[in-house]
Design a protein around this motif. Structure first.
Motif, PDB file in Angstrom:
ATOM      1  N   VAL A 144       0.992  -1.217  -0.019  1.00 20.00           N
ATOM      2  CA  VAL A 144      -0.040  -0.073  -0.044  1.00 20.00           C
ATOM      3  C   VAL A 144       0.856   1.076   0.053  1.00 20.00           C
ATOM      4  N   GLN A 179      -8.782  -0.415   4.110  1.00 20.78           N
ATOM      5  CA  GLN A 179      -9.749  -0.207   3.391  1.00 20.78           C
ATOM      6  C   GLN A 179     -10.417   1.150   3.737  1.00 20.78           C
ATOM      7  N   GLY A 229      -8.622   4.298   2.424  1.00 25.76           N
ATOM      8  CA  GLY A 229      -8.665   4.252   0.939  1.00 25.76           C
ATOM      9  C   GLY A 229      -7.585   3.529   0.451  1.00 25.76           C
ATOM     10  N   ALA A 230      -7.126   2.235   1.143  1.00 20.86           N
ATOM     11  CA  ALA A 230      -6.239   1.530   0.412  1.00 20.86           C
ATOM     12  C   ALA A 230      -6.792   0.595  -0.291  1.00 20.86           C
ATOM     13  N   PRO A 231      -6.456   0.316  -1.708  1.00 19.53           N
ATOM     14  CA  PRO A 231      -6.935  -0.838  -2.676  1.00 19.53           C
ATOM     15  C   PRO A 231      -6.609  -2.163  -2.081  1.00 19.53           C
ATOM     16  N   ALA A 241      -8.137  -6.190  -1.557  1.00 20.45           N
ATOM     17  CA  ALA A 241      -9.069  -7.014  -1.328  1.00 20.45           C
ATOM     18  C   ALA A 241      -8.994  -8.362  -0.630  1.00 20.45           C
ATOM     19  N   ALA A 261      -3.068  -6.724  -2.407  1.00 18.75           N
ATOM     20  CA  ALA A 261      -3.136  -5.037  -2.147  1.00 18.75           C
ATOM     21  C   ALA A 261      -2.190  -4.601  -3.316  1.00 18.75           C
ATOM     22  N   CYS A 262      -2.516  -3.048  -3.360  1.00 17.22           N
ATOM     23  CA  CYS A 262      -1.665  -2.412  -4.454  1.00 17.22           C
ATOM     24  C   CYS A 262      -1.489  -0.985  -3.677  1.00 17.22           C
ATOM     25  N   ALA A 319      -1.584   2.676  -2.813  1.00 19.22           N
ATOM     26  CA  ALA A 319      -2.767   3.566  -2.759  1.00 19.22           C
ATOM     27  C   ALA A 319      -2.290   4.991  -3.286  1.00 19.22           C
ATOM     28  N   ASP A 320      -3.026   5.607  -3.967  1.00 23.08           N
ATOM     29  CA  ASP A 320      -2.906   7.085  -4.390  1.00 23.08           C
ATOM     30  C   ASP A 320      -3.034   7.842  -3.160  1.00 23.08           C
TER      31      ASP A 320
END
Length: 438
Positions: free
Chosen positions: A243, A269, A272-274, A276, A293-294, A296-297
């Motif tokens: 993240v 989550q 705002g973290a992607p 799943a 997990a990817c 986070a912007d």
């Protein structure tokens, strides 16, 4: 051992994490009480679980080791433990000591439970007091280890826990297997329920009623044939790193996805973290699947308190690292239990993250983090706490410059292969042996 860490450009790939620590303790202890031979694969060969293995063998239960994480446990039934000839050394494992207190309360022979200096600072009276109410003779040393236990004719108990604690709950439910009449444990908030799920899968009679769980004495426990899923608390460090590091994408298959263990995932989550969660099956009543997990912007702040706290109690060190990169103020309340973990995790976490430039304030029951902050590399110390050591390693991956984590050998308490896992995902992490002391 020391860790030397360089900033990471990105983490990529799929990697499994070692077997769940909580389940590894319980599966081995419960298999010892089953009638017949249990086979456990994926068992966690870490320092804390090895302490449980030593104690089980010292209580007369034959355990064959077919591989590092493959055990064959020849259970002797609920009455099959034998009096130990020496004190039972629980090492640094609070789970080992507290669950054994509950089991040994059902046996008439005397036992002494000891541990290392770290474990001897942790509170044991919270288990001893309700066991005395059930009829066991239990003595602590000023509320701590060493602990003396002599069991006997136990009475069922209805007990309301003053704090949510899976270890205390588990100890009382295990003692309830030996009591006359039902034993009910009521929690102020849900804690991890691995004991209930696993005992039910082995044939024990349990009932859930709102906030309480009741166990009835008597039935034999069936042996296990169990492959233990990966530990979500270990996966948390990989998720956090993915993240926080731009361009990262990490997949962790075969993980335990019990809802009582996913508080950290839900917190990520909410920030705002992607991240799943994909449930793909079930093992011994426990959901199992994949975490992804990817990078986070953007991460937002979060207030953590109340029922969420016990569901992420082991993840607060890495949560604080994530909070340093969130925009705004993140606050943790109702987590005074962190003061009596492997270290005083509130004080130690605040001290070490400040060395790296974090703006973190400690409170009696939690901490506040102001972000985002550009962390800088530093020499930091684990305080002998495996989760703090790994959290600081992840902080080093997002810091500017090099970071050294001193006294990092404690990582083996829960995540053997941590360094190799980070390396496989693309991180620059090096483990260095400390020179011998004169």
């Amino acid at each position: 051992m020391r860790l030397r860490i360089r900033p990471a450009s990105r983490l990529q790939g799929a990697h499994r994490v070692p077997g769940d620590k909580s389940l590894s303790h319980r599966a081995l202890l419960f298999a010892a009480l089953a009638e017949g031979t249990s086979r456990l694969s994926g068992w966690l060969p870490a320092a804390d679980c090895e302490a449980t293995l030593r104690c089980v063998r010292a209580l007369g239960i034959p355990v064959e080791r077919l591989g590092p994480g493959d055990l064959c446990v020849h259970g002797r039934g609920l009455q099959g433990l034998r009096a130990p000839i020496a004190p039972l050394d629980c090492g640094g494992s609070g789970t080992t000591m507290r669950l054994l207190m509950g089991i040994l309360a059902g046996f008439p022979f005397p036992s002494i439970l000891t541990g290392n200096a770290q474990l001897s600072r942790r509170p044991m009276e919270r288990v001893a007091e309700p066991l005395r109410r059930m009829g066991a003779e239990v003595h602590t040393t000023d509320g701590h280890a060493p602990v003396f236990v002599r069991g006997g004719a136990l009475r069922g108990l209805r007990y309301r826990l003053p704090m949510a604690s899976a270890q205390v709950k588990s100890a009382l439910l295990l003692a309830g297997l030996y009591a006359e009449g039902p034993t009910t444990v009521i929690e102020p908030a849900p804690s991890r329920d691995h004991t209930e799920r696993l005992l039910a899968a082995m044939g024990a009679t349990l009932e859930r009623d709102g906030e309480g769980v009741t166990v009835h004495p008597g039935p034999r426990l069936r042996p296990l044939d169990l492959h233990l899923p990966g530990d979500p608390s270990s996966a948390a460090f990989l998720l956090a790193a993915a993240v926080l590091i731009p361009g990262s994408a990490v997949r962790i298959p075969g993980v335990l996805l019990n809802p009582t263990r996913l508080g950290f995932v839900e917190a990520l989550q909410a920030m705002g973290a992607p991240v799943a969660v994909a449930v793909e099956g079930e093992i011994a009543g426990e959901p199992v699947g994949t975490l992804t997990a990817c990078a986070a912007d953007r991460l937002g702040p979060l207030e953590v308190s109340g029922p969420l706290v016990p569901r992420m109690i082991d993840e607060f060190p890495i949560f604080a690292v994530v909070a340093t990169q969130a925009e705004g103020t993140t606050r943790v309340r109702d987590a005074a239990e962190l003061r009596v973990k492997e270290s005083d995790r509130i004080a130690a976490l605040a001290a070490e993250l400040r060395r790296m430039g974090a703006r973190i304030e400690e409170h009696p029951d939690g901490f506040t983090v102001h972000g985002p902050t550009a962390l800088r590399g530093a020499v930091v110390h684990s305080h002998g706490d495996h989760r703090l050591a790994m959290a600081l390693a992840v902080a080093g991956l997002v810091a500017e410059g090099g970071t050294t984590v001193e006294d990092a050998g404690c990582i083996g308490d829960s995540f053997p292969g941590f360094v190799e896992t980070l390396q496989a995902l693309g991180a620059e992490v090096e483990a260095l042996e400390d020179p011998p002391r004169p």
